[in-house]
Design a protein around this motif. Structure first.
Motif, PDB file in Angstrom:
ATOM      1  N   TRP A   1       0.863  -1.173   0.000  1.00  0.00           N
ATOM      2  CA  TRP A   1       0.000   0.000   0.000  1.00  0.00           C
ATOM      3  C   TRP A   1       0.901   1.225   0.000  1.00  0.00           C
ATOM      4  CZ3 TRP A   1      -4.580  -0.838  -1.605  1.00  0.00           C
ATOM      5  CH2 TRP A   1      -5.263  -2.006  -1.266  1.00  0.00           C
TER       6      TRP A   1
ATOM      7  N   GLU B   1      -8.257   2.773  -4.657  1.00  0.00           N
ATOM      8  CA  GLU B   1      -8.300   4.215  -4.890  1.00  0.00           C
ATOM      9  C   GLU B   1      -7.127   4.579  -5.794  1.00  0.00           C
ATOM     10  OE1 GLU B   1      -8.360   6.317  -1.173  1.00  0.00           O
ATOM     11  OE2 GLU B   1      -9.954   5.054  -0.371  1.00  0.00           O
TER      12      GLU B   1
ATOM     13  N   ASP C   1      -3.099   4.006  -5.116  1.00  0.00           N
ATOM     14  CA  ASP C   1      -3.002   3.600  -3.711  1.00  0.00           C
ATOM     15  C   ASP C   1      -1.957   2.521  -3.467  1.00  0.00           C
ATOM     16  OD1 ASP C   1      -4.265   1.410  -4.876  1.00  0.00           O
ATOM     17  OD2 ASP C   1      -5.960   1.374  -3.484  1.00  0.00           O
TER      18      ASP C   1
END
Length: 187
Positions: A134, A175, A178
């Motif tokens: 992430w 998103e 991300d």
């Protein structure tokens, strides 16, 4: 007891992760790693990416969760799978590559540093690793699990003189931008 030591948590994860795989990540790896190379997957979970990797490589799957490993081995008795901690990577086997898809962010920064040292030790000369993480600069807690985010700069700070960045990219999983993908080469 870890989060994925519970059969219920494993089954919940499998339902949530249905439809997600690392096909695009593996395409990136294929641009750098010859067919039939040996690959260790850290954090194989239900084995989705392990099967995709197995289409081109000699794969060994691993997870710290005995539940995941036993579940996969029960469905695929000939599979090469190990219960293995991603921090210490305590195996005598050597590999041409290591692959992890959204696994290592569950490690603290100290554990990630130790994992990278263990990865260096586990890779053959000239070996490489592909990790997806992430992207960001936060650490979030979700019950028993953490999610440590990384930027290319913060990840690069951890590889010291063990690896070089071969390729890096950002991509969207949930998103926009991300996620961080990185391929590192053993030096």
């Amino acid at each position: 007891m870890g989060y994925f030591d519970s059969k219920q948590n494993v089954e919940d994860y499998i339902r949530i992760a249905e439809g997600y795989d690392g096909r695009k990540l593996i395409q990136r790896l294929k641009a750098h790693l010859p067919k039939e190379s040996s690959v260790l997957e850290l954090g194989m979970g239900p084995g989705t990416d392990l099967e995709l990797l197995g289409e081109n490589y000699k794969v060994t799957g691993s997870d710290s969760s005995k539940v995941f490993v036993e579940r996969y081995a029960g469905l695929h008795p000939d599979a090469d799978v190990l219960v293995l901690d991603a921090v210490n990577i305590d195996t005598p086997k050597q590999f041409d590559a290591i692959y992890s898809n959204k696994v290592l962010q569950h490690l603290t920064i100290t554990e990630m540093t130790a994992s990278l040292k263990a990865q260096h030790r586990t890779l053959n000369s000239g070996g490489m690793a592909l990790h997806s993480l992430w992207r960001g600069d936060q650490c979030e807690a979700f019950g028993e699990m953490i999610s440590q985010q990384y930027t290319l700069e913060s990840f690069s700070d951890l590889i010291e003189n063990q690896f070089k960045i071969v390729e890096s990219w950002t991509y969207t999983e949930m998103e926009e931008n991300d996620s961080l993908g990185v391929i590192i080469g053993r030096i």
